[in-house]
Scaffold this motif. Structure first.
Motif, mmCIF file in Angstrom:
data_model
loop_
_atom_site.group_PDB
_atom_site.id
_atom_site.type_symbol
_atom_site.label_atom_id
_atom_site.label_comp_id
_atom_site.label_asym_id
_atom_site.label_seq_id
_atom_site.Cartn_x
_atom_site.Cartn_y
_atom_site.Cartn_z
ATOM 1 N N GLN A 152 9.688 3.740 -11.686
ATOM 2 C CA GLN A 152 10.270 3.141 -10.637
ATOM 3 C C GLN A 152 9.212 2.953 -9.473
ATOM 4 O O GLN A 152 8.604 3.767 -9.216
ATOM 5 N N ALA A 153 8.966 1.736 -9.097
ATOM 6 C CA ALA A 153 8.144 1.400 -8.072
ATOM 7 C C ALA A 153 8.659 2.063 -6.831
ATOM 8 O O ALA A 153 7.530 2.562 -5.939
ATOM 9 N N ALA A 154 9.814 2.115 -6.393
ATOM 10 C CA ALA A 154 10.095 2.970 -5.163
ATOM 11 C C ALA A 154 11.599 3.458 -5.424
ATOM 12 O O ALA A 154 12.205 3.145 -6.306
ATOM 13 N N PRO A 155 11.948 4.439 -4.828
ATOM 14 C CA PRO A 155 13.215 5.146 -4.963
ATOM 15 C C PRO A 155 14.250 4.276 -4.929
ATOM 16 O O PRO A 155 14.423 3.542 -3.751
ATOM 17 N N GLY A 156 15.211 4.001 -5.746
ATOM 18 C CA GLY A 156 16.523 3.131 -5.703
ATOM 19 C C GLY A 156 15.961 1.620 -5.964
ATOM 20 O O GLY A 156 16.815 0.923 -6.072
ATOM 21 N N ASP A 157 14.558 1.498 -6.289
ATOM 22 C CA ASP A 157 14.484 -0.077 -6.513
ATOM 23 C C ASP A 157 14.421 -0.218 -8.160
ATOM 24 O O ASP A 157 13.715 0.329 -8.858
ATOM 25 N N VAL A 158 15.475 -0.853 -8.565
ATOM 26 C CA VAL A 158 15.797 -0.862 -10.212
ATOM 27 C C VAL A 158 15.046 -2.230 -10.634
ATOM 28 O O VAL A 158 15.055 -2.479 -11.835
ATOM 29 N N LEU A 181 0.878 -1.342 -0.001
ATOM 30 C CA LEU A 181 0.050 0.165 0.089
ATOM 31 C C LEU A 181 0.879 1.265 0.020
ATOM 32 O O LEU A 181 0.432 2.111 -0.886
ATOM 33 N N GLY A 182 1.897 1.267 0.669
ATOM 34 C CA GLY A 182 2.909 2.421 0.780
ATOM 35 C C GLY A 182 3.563 2.642 -0.633
ATOM 36 O O GLY A 182 3.773 3.708 -0.960
ATOM 37 N N LYS A 183 3.959 1.500 -1.263
ATOM 38 C CA LYS A 183 4.522 1.784 -2.273
ATOM 39 C C LYS A 183 3.677 2.223 -3.362
ATOM 40 O O LYS A 183 3.799 2.758 -4.459
ATOM 41 N N SER A 184 2.418 1.744 -3.498
ATOM 42 C CA SER A 184 1.369 2.327 -4.299
ATOM 43 C C SER A 184 1.103 3.817 -4.163
ATOM 44 O O SER A 184 0.800 4.573 -5.192
ATOM 45 N N ALA A 185 1.212 3.987 -3.078
ATOM 46 C CA ALA A 185 0.901 5.358 -2.697
ATOM 47 C C ALA A 185 2.006 6.424 -3.186
ATOM 48 O O ALA A 185 1.838 7.653 -3.732
#
Length: 93
Positions: free
Chosen positions: A72-78, A33-37
């Motif tokens: 990108q789904a999250a900062p730094g998530d490649v 849920l946090g990643k989606s937000a």
């Protein structure tokens, strides 16, 4: 009919949620849920920036199409980033 929720009602709701989903899945659900937000927030910000920097004149047909963006789904998530093709405007006359 439905008054204010007190502490006993909130505790009962939390117990029912834990029983339904299980204690192991709740952290994973909160993380996703946090990643989606974060994705939603970054996309909304990008749309605002694109709208504010859009040229007033319509673009020429001789120009090259814009380069692909990477989401990108999250900062730094490649591991989960993927290229996105921009939609083309098919309403041109």
């Amino acid at each position: 009919m439905f008054g204010r929720l007190g502490a006993p009602e909130i505790i009962l709701i939390l117990v029912v949620i834990i029983l339904l989903f299980g204690a192991k899945k709740l952290p994973d659900m909160a993380r996703s849920l946090g990643k989606s937000a974060r994705i939603l927030k970054s996309e909304a910000k990008a749309m605002k920036e694109e709208k504010s920097s859009a040229p007033a004149d319509p673009p020429n047909n001789d120009e090259q199409p814009p380069a692909q963006r990477i989401i990108q789904a999250a900062p730094g998530d490649v591991s989960t980033s993927r290229p996105v093709n921009e939609p083309t405007d098919t309403t041109k006359r």
